[in-house]
Design an enzyme around this catalytic site. Structure first.
Site, short mmCIF file in Angstrom:
data_model
loop_
_atom_site.label_atom_id
_atom_site.label_comp_id
_atom_site.label_asym_id
_atom_site.label_seq_id
_atom_site.Cartn_x
_atom_site.Cartn_y
_atom_site.Cartn_z
N SER A 242 0.82 -1.20 0.00
CA SER A 242 0.00 0.00 0.00
C SER A 242 0.86 1.26 0.00
O SER A 242 2.02 1.24 0.42
CB SER A 242 -0.92 0.02 1.23
N GLU A 263 6.50 -0.27 -5.43
CA GLU A 263 5.36 -0.54 -6.33
C GLU A 263 4.14 -0.56 -5.43
O GLU A 263 3.95 -1.48 -4.65
CB GLU A 263 5.56 -1.86 -7.07
N CYS A 297 -3.17 -4.40 -7.45
CA CYS A 297 -2.99 -2.95 -7.47
C CYS A 297 -3.31 -2.32 -8.81
O CYS A 297 -3.76 -1.18 -8.87
CB CYS A 297 -1.58 -2.60 -7.03
#
Length: 494
Positions: A242, A263, A297
């Site tokens: 996150s 990332e 994501c």
């Protein structure tokens, strides 16, 4: 419970070692809530041992000093040992993180293993130095000299790799192989929810006879993560997770000025133009919401749909969702698995309540499936008439929740897509591919597909995001260079 998924030792300095306090933790299958294995719980002393081994292997060992061909040979053996474990990789992934078997095979075998092979080959083929253009410089007395320069690439050093729960084996490979190919040594920390697949990686490294200390595995929670981001023996931290945790890692790494690659999250936009193939668009949307149960994501969770086709799109999308089968992903016929744990499901439920409180129209899902008494399942959920500035449109939910937002022009669609703190993925669906390409250039995101793109990740294409979606790139030659320093060697050429 499979006996070979019972782990009580960490992999440090080429050997299996008991943890400092010899604690283990049960790994739970999110679909059944039953134990599927166990993993040791590492602590700061275990991290210290692993970092000492990695530091020694880098500073004194052969790994960074091997030729590219020799390093490639060892990484090729590492890859081959993983290929031999392909069926177990699928089984472990399904059991610990909850994707269906086809999704697990696609991501963790058909996608991850070619990435491993790519970097094994790149270790030999990527230039370790490149000549820069020669220059003519002034010299004393009015003469001139010919100046030559070479740009060389060196390994950064010791890398700590911290990976998430959603695609654990894939992410372990994506971090470990390029870091090793570049000549670094690695300490890998998987998510405490999904540690089992990391042990397959360590077992394969041992079988391939990587030198001691080149790859080390330390499982555990926040204590291990903090040690790996603050210890001065670490030169680079690579993290996927996150944006909130990524920000903390940047702060923790700042005091020792470590390099950081991140990332992070996403709130990617799928733009459905008025001329899109709606059947294909709906099929893509269903695949996106069900893949990893929305826990990825780069999935498109904001669907920006031209108002002339929005009603038809929403009706078709919600109808298609009824054909999804939720259940144990190990069973045939199941097309959507669970969320990773109870706390993640509760998080999704809070966002659904926020969507309703914010005035969005719930048109599908919104709760726990009544027919599944066990497992952390949540219905695929769709909101229509969503305000792009609302909580559910701006914050990453990390679950099977889609926001449908209408637009009337291409410019408005691009503006809505860019009205986000994130910029990781995205897509444009249109029969006018030229216009779609022009729009794609304007969307501020790390990767964007037109009409579904190539259908997956390829090893050669760099992956990463803008804004709060991260720093740096994974995959491609760029993913190798993230783990290297650039040195310039200059000399008089004549």
């Amino acid at each position: 419970m499979p006996s070979n998924w019972q782990h009580s030792e960490l992999f440090i300095d080429g050997a299996w070692r008991r943890t400092a306090r010899e604690r283990t933790e049960t790994v739970i299958n999110p679909a059944t809530e039953e134990p599927v294995g166990s993993a040791p719980v590492g602590e700061e002393p275990d991290v210290s041992l692993a970092l000492a081994a990695a530091r020694r292997a880098f500073d004194e060992g052969p790994w960074p000093r091997l030729s590219g061909a020799d390093r490639s040979l060892l990484l090729g053996r590492f890859h081959d040992a993983l290929v031999a474990r392909a069926e177990e990789i699928v089984a472990v992934s399904v059991a610990e993180s909850g994707p269906t078997r086809p999704v697990a095979r696609f991501m963790h075998v058909n996608t991850a293993l070619p990435v491993a092979r790519y970097y094994a080959d790149l270790a030999a083929s990527a230039p370790r130095s490149e000549s820069l253009p020669h220059s003519v410089l002034p010299a004393p007395g009015g003469a001139s000299l010919l100046a030559g320069q070479v740009k060389a690439y060196d390994a950064v050093g010791v890398v700590s790799a911290i990976t998430p729960f959603n695609v654990p084996f894939f992410m372990n490979v994506v971090k470990v192989f390029p870091a090793l190919a570049a000549g670094n040594t690695v300490v890998l920390k998987p998510s405490p929810f999904t540690p089992l697949s990391a042990f397959l990686l360590a077992e394969a490294a041992a079988e391939a006879e990587l030198p001691p200390g080149v790859l080390n595995l330390v499982t555990g929670g926040n204590e291990v993560g903090t040690a790996l981001t603050t210890d001065p023996r670490v030169d680079l931290v690579t993290f996927t997770g996150s944006d909130a945790v990524g920000a903390k890692i940047m702060a923790q790494a700042a005091s020792t000025l470590k390099r950081v690659t991140l990332e992070l999250g996403g709130k990617s936009a799928l733009i459905v133009r008025e001329d899109a193939d709606l059947a294909a668009a709906i099929g893509s949307a269903v695949g996106g919401i069900s893949t990893f149960s929305g826990q990825a994501c780069a999935l498109a969770t904001r669907h920006l749909v031209h108002n002339s086709v929005r009603e038809q799109y929403v009706a078709g999308f919600t109808e298609a969702l009824k054909r999804l089968t939720l259940g144990d992903p190990a069973e045939d016929g199941v097309t959507m698995g669970p969320l990773i744990h109870a706390a993640q499901r509760e998080r999704v439920e809070r966002y659904v309540r926020a969507g309703l409180d914010g005035g969005a129209e719930l048109v599908a899902g919104g709760g726990r499936p009544a027919h599944l008494e066990r497992g952390f399942f949540f219905e695929p959920t769709v909101f229509d008439n969503v305000d792009n500035r609302s909580v559910i449109a701006q914050e990453e939910i990390f679950g099977p929740v889609i926001c449908v937002i209408g637009f009337d022009s291409d410019d408005e669609a691009v503006s809505l897509a860019n009205d986000s703190a994130y910029g990781l993925g995205g897509g444009i669906l249109s029969r006018d591919t030229g216009r779609a390409f022009e729009m794609a250039r304007r969307v501020r995101t790390g990767q964007i597909s037109i009409n579904g793109g190539v259908g997956g990740l390829t090893p050669v294409a760099p992956f990463g995001g803008y804004g709060r979606s991260g720093i740096g790139r994974e995959l491609g030659i760029e993913g190798l260079r993230e783990y290297q320093e650039t040195k310039v060697i200059s000399f008089k050429a004549g």
